[in-house]
Write an enzyme that holds these catalytic residues in place. Structure first.
Site, mmCIF file in Angstrom:
data_model
loop_
_atom_site.group_PDB
_atom_site.id
_atom_site.type_symbol
_atom_site.label_atom_id
_atom_site.label_comp_id
_atom_site.label_asym_id
_atom_site.label_seq_id
_atom_site.Cartn_x
_atom_site.Cartn_y
_atom_site.Cartn_z
ATOM 1 N N ASN A 4 9.885 4.178 -3.641
ATOM 2 C CA ASN A 4 9.796 2.733 -3.431
ATOM 3 C C ASN A 4 9.718 1.936 -4.727
ATOM 4 O OD1 ASN A 4 9.927 2.898 -0.681
ATOM 5 N ND2 ASN A 4 7.719 2.792 -0.347
ATOM 6 N N ALA A 9 0.804 -1.219 0.000
ATOM 7 C CA ALA A 9 0.000 0.000 0.000
ATOM 8 C C ALA A 9 0.840 1.274 0.000
ATOM 9 C CB ALA A 9 -0.942 -0.014 1.211
ATOM 10 N N ASP A 10 2.120 1.164 -0.337
ATOM 11 C CA ASP A 10 3.000 2.340 -0.254
ATOM 12 C C ASP A 10 3.917 2.457 -1.469
ATOM 13 O OD1 ASP A 10 3.957 4.615 0.979
ATOM 14 O OD2 ASP A 10 5.388 3.559 2.258
ATOM 15 N N PRO A 11 3.342 2.496 -2.704
ATOM 16 C CA PRO A 11 4.206 2.548 -3.891
ATOM 17 C C PRO A 11 4.578 3.978 -4.292
ATOM 18 C CG PRO A 11 1.945 2.361 -4.583
ATOM 19 C CD PRO A 11 1.927 2.404 -3.067
ATOM 20 N N HIS A 12 5.089 4.758 -3.340
ATOM 21 C CA HIS A 12 5.480 6.123 -3.702
ATOM 22 C C HIS A 12 6.755 6.078 -4.550
ATOM 23 C CE1 HIS A 12 8.796 6.325 -0.812
ATOM 24 N NE2 HIS A 12 7.982 5.854 0.120
#
Length: 316
Positions: free
Chosen positions: A97, A91-94
């Site tokens: 990343n 849930a953290d594909p910034h």
């Protein structure tokens, strides 16, 4: 929503859990040769110390390589695999990343912020997309109730006109494949002020993740549409997943509510499946259509032949 994010942020600080997540994602992504997940070393991890492999690469969002657009597609497949198949979703594909490695693969980092997707939620999302593509808005109202957007005791009938307006506007730019996910999410959020319609906590994390992925892609390609990129993967799920719910969704996609065979829709699904098979893995270009797809083609050909070669045939 605040409670959901607070609990996830707290979990993100537990590096033993992050290590376990990384190991699971590595196993889940093993079939995607253009995706690389850093190895995690549980023997050396504690709650406050995380030891993992160092990946060389540059931020995908900043890369000038010719294959960035292709790697975005790889990312879409990777996240859809997590969302609609494996059930453990990053849930953290910034931008920090997601890396382009020197050998032209997509590196995905940081598995602290995750969410789990149940089978009901996975199947429900595919069903909702199928109903959206058919503009079957009454069924989408039911889908949203099943996905916990609408409380179970609420009559969806008064909400359907509002959903119809939102989706008609979203589809106006070229059908379901042209939908901009961030714009659609914003329009759906407006409904929450007028109707008993809510964004469930698990889906808030999905919106965030897919929105970030779409944002990275739009920087390099203003015409990028997440549903269009997702369609080959969705076709693969519909044509190969053995679950009865997805088999039923496949029949609905091909025959519609009226039970009339749509040859064009079947051909569209098969072409999308072939495109997925050709791009799923690094050495798979030129790979022939799979046995599953051939079986569907043969069944459809037999059905058309039995009807005298016409374009449609009733489905019982």
């Amino acid at each position: 929503l605040l409670d959901e994010f607070a609990s996830r942020i707290y979990e993100e600080l537990d590096y033993v859990k992050e290590c376990a997540n990384g190991l699971q994602v590595e196993a889940d992504m093993a079939g995607l040769e253009r995706v690389v997940i850093p190895k995690n070393y549980p023997l050396y991890c504690t709650r406050k110390v995380h030891v993992a492999q160092w990946l060389e690469g540059e931020k995908l969002s900043q890369s000038q390589a010719d294959d960035v657009r292709e790697l975005v597609n790889v990312g879409v497949v990777a996240y859809l695999t997590q969302l609609l198949d494996k059930g453990l979703f990053h849930a953290d594909p910034h931008p920090g990343n997601m890396l382009r490695t020197p050998d032209g693969r997509l590196g995905i980092l940081d598995f602290g912020l995750m969410t789990r997707i149940t089978d009901d939620q996975r199947y429900g999302m595919v069903e909702a997309i199928a109903h959206l593509m058919q503009r079957d808005y009454a069924e989408i109202g039911t889908d949203f109730k099943n996905l916990d957007f609408i409380p179970a005791d609420v009559d969806v009938a008064p909400i359907v006109p509002a959903l119809t307006r939102v989706f008609d506007a979203a589809l106006a730019g070229g059908g379901a494949k042209g939908i901009q996910f961030n714009e659609l999410a914003a329009d759906l959020a407006q409904i929450t002020f007028e109707y008993p319609f809510r964004i469930p906590p698990y889906f808030a994390l999905i919106i965030r993740a897919i929105g970030v992925l779409e944002g990275i892609a739009l920087v390099g390609d203003p015409d990028f549409a997440i549903v269009d990129e997702a369609y080959p993967y969705l076709s693969k799920q519909l044509l190969t997943d053995p679950s009865e719910r997805l088999r039923s969704t496949f029949r609905y996609m091909v025959y519609g509510r009226e039970g009339t065979f749509d040859a064009d829709r079947l051909i569209d699904l098969l072409r999308a499946l072939e495109a997925f098979r050709m791009t799923e893995k690094l050495p798979s270009r030129g790979q022939p259509v799979t046995e599953e797809a051939l079986a569907v083609v043969n069944a459809a050909a037999a059905s058309v032949a039995a009807s005298g070669g016409g374009g449609t045939t009733p489905w019982a």
